[in-house]
Design an enzyme around this catalytic site. Structure first.
Site, PDB file in Angstrom:
ATOM      1  N   MET A  30      23.619  30.237  29.390  1.00 37.81           N
ATOM      2  CA  MET A  30      24.149  29.288  28.417  1.00 37.81           C
ATOM      3  C   MET A  30      23.082  28.907  27.391  1.00 37.81           C
ATOM      4  SD  MET A  30      27.012  26.897  30.165  1.00 37.81           S
ATOM      5  CE  MET A  30      25.897  25.714  30.925  1.00 37.81           C
ATOM      6  N   TYR A  32      19.209  27.916  25.725  1.00 40.36           N
ATOM      7  CA  TYR A  32      18.047  27.038  25.863  1.00 40.36           C
ATOM      8  C   TYR A  32      17.185  27.556  27.014  1.00 40.36           C
ATOM      9  CZ  TYR A  32      15.447  23.122  24.161  1.00 40.36           C
ATOM     10  OH  TYR A  32      14.481  22.361  23.556  1.00 40.36           O
ATOM     11  N   LEU A  33      16.672  28.752  26.793  1.00 41.47           N
ATOM     12  CA  LEU A  33      16.057  29.544  27.850  1.00 41.47           C
ATOM     13  C   LEU A  33      14.732  28.961  28.325  1.00 41.47           C
ATOM     14  CD1 LEU A  33      16.737  33.068  26.312  1.00 41.47           C
ATOM     15  CD2 LEU A  33      18.198  31.747  27.849  1.00 41.47           C
ATOM     16  N   GLY A  36      12.760  30.520  34.149  1.00 37.25           N
ATOM     17  CA  GLY A  36      13.683  31.104  35.108  1.00 37.25           C
ATOM     18  C   GLY A  36      14.537  32.189  34.484  1.00 37.25           C
ATOM     19  N   HIS A  37      15.074  31.909  33.294  1.00 34.96           N
ATOM     20  CA  HIS A  37      15.849  32.936  32.593  1.00 34.96           C
ATOM     21  C   HIS A  37      14.998  34.169  32.302  1.00 34.96           C
ATOM     22  CE1 HIS A  37      18.155  29.245  31.162  1.00 34.96           C
ATOM     23  NE2 HIS A  37      19.065  29.954  31.791  1.00 34.96           N
ATOM     24  N   GLU A 148      18.841  31.924  42.033  1.00 35.69           N
ATOM     25  CA  GLU A 148      19.235  31.291  43.289  1.00 35.69           C
ATOM     26  C   GLU A 148      19.213  29.769  43.202  1.00 35.69           C
ATOM     27  OE1 GLU A 148      16.882  32.947  46.423  1.00 35.69           O
ATOM     28  OE2 GLU A 148      18.006  34.829  46.442  1.00 35.69           O
ATOM     29  N   SER A 185      15.014  24.252  34.566  1.00 40.58           N
ATOM     30  CA  SER A 185      16.400  24.022  34.179  1.00 40.58           C
ATOM     31  C   SER A 185      16.446  23.641  32.713  1.00 40.58           C
ATOM     32  CB  SER A 185      17.021  22.899  35.023  1.00 40.58           C
ATOM     33  OG  SER A 185      18.288  22.521  34.509  1.00 40.58           O
ATOM     34  N   SER A 186      17.476  24.098  32.021  1.00 36.65           N
ATOM     35  CA  SER A 186      17.644  23.715  30.620  1.00 36.65           C
ATOM     36  C   SER A 186      17.828  22.212  30.486  1.00 36.65           C
ATOM     37  CB  SER A 186      18.857  24.445  30.022  1.00 36.65           C
ATOM     38  OG  SER A 186      18.685  25.846  30.083  1.00 36.65           O
ATOM     39  N   ARG A 187      18.391  21.568  31.502  1.00 37.63           N
ATOM     40  CA  ARG A 187      18.646  20.131  31.427  1.00 37.63           C
ATOM     41  C   ARG A 187      17.388  19.297  31.648  1.00 37.63           C
ATOM     42  NH1 ARG A 187      23.756  21.946  33.626  1.00 37.63           N
ATOM     43  NH2 ARG A 187      25.503  21.104  32.413  1.00 37.63           N
TER      44      ARG A 187
END
Length: 293
Positions: A30, A32-33, A36-37, A148, A185-187
């Site tokens: 989604m 906003y890398l 992890g991405h 994961e 996390s993007s958030r």
């Protein structure tokens, strides 16, 4: 790297690779890398001839009062990161590209999608399964890569692929963490500096769960209560979901008996809901291993 916005353009771009028998590795995101991405991208590049990343903030998986409108977006930034990572194609469709008219077809995977996070977010995993199945139909990848950290999502996607005989290999990639242990996390961008310091309680709670389980705490209710008490030491953190489950079926366990278990946490820090998971026990379960559909 070629940036593509429409389904037809993407299919045309991938046609030569298919004709040449090249393997296509796919990383759906989604945007906003973060690190992890990029680890998913690295794995896809190593294991395939062609690497494709999608960026699409999927409205079907957001509830009415969730953060669809403020979910972080920066396509130019993301495109730069993917270019540097030597991705071949970036697929960045609009909502009207993906859903030109209201969807009447929904892919759902109950009861897996109705548990844990699904209990708090009804319809969320139906939205996830629907968009992922549509992306698989558009891209036709040989392998697709998922982190994961979103363990329940990984279980659901695997089951969907198995049930629907979708010819794609699903690869789960270990959670990438910041130096202090917080899952990328993007958030995380939502957190204030004070909240960011408080958020470390989430991975620490997983460490505590592992310690308690290995020391002999075998009752799932007692383990959940101990984790809740541990998180409660941080006044800025509010535990919303603490789940001890079978890591393959996501079912509740009447007794743990030393088996591998999934510990799933959803903790609110400020207005930000943080997700983290860990499988603890004597051996890794099959679901965390790569397997072909």
């Amino acid at each position: 790297m070629q940036i593509i916005h429409t389904i037809e353009e993407l299919r045309q771009a991938l046609a030569p690779a298919r004709q040449q028998g090249k393997k296509i590795g796919f990383v759906p995101t989604m945007g906003y890398l973060h690190k992890g991405h990029l680890e998913l991208v690295r794995r896809a590049r190593v294991e395939n001839d062609v690497t494709l990343v999608s960026i699409f903030v999927n409205p079907l998986q957001f509830g009415a009062n969730e953060d669809l409108g403020r979910y972080p977006r920066d396509l130019e930034r993301d495109a730069g990161l993917l270019h540097d990572a030597q991705v071949d194609y970036l697929f960045a469709p609009t909502v009207s590209d993906m859903y030109p008219r209201p969807m009447q077809t929904v892919v759902d995977v109950p009861p897996l999608g109705n548990q844990i996070e699904g209990e708090a977010r009804p319809g969320h995993f139906a939205g996830v399964a629907t968009v992922v199945s549509k992306l698989f139909n558009i891209v036709g990848p040989d392998a697709a890569y998922f982190g994961e950290k979103d363990f329940q999502q990984l279980v659901i996607i695997r089951r969907m692929v198995d049930d629907m005989a979708i010819p794609v290999r699903i690869v789960g990639v270990e959670t990438v963490r910041e130096d202090d242990g917080l899952a990328c996390s993007s958030r995380n961008v939502y957190l204030t500096p004070e909240q960011r310091r408080a958020a470390i309680i989430v991975p620490q709670a997983l460490d505590e769960a592992d310690r308690l389980y290995r020391s002999g705490m075998d009752d799932p209710d007692a383990l959940e209560a101990a984790i809740r008490t541990f998180i409660g030491r941080q006044p800025l953190a509010v535990p919303e979901v603490i789940a001890i489950r079978d890591p393959e079926t996501l079912e509740r366990l009447p007794a743990l008996q030393g088996r591998p278990i999934l510990v799933a946490l959803f903790v609110r820090v400020g207005a930000t809901r943080l997700l983290d998971n860990r499988v603890i026990g004597h051996a890794a379960p099959q679901i965390t291993q790569e397997r072909a559909a």
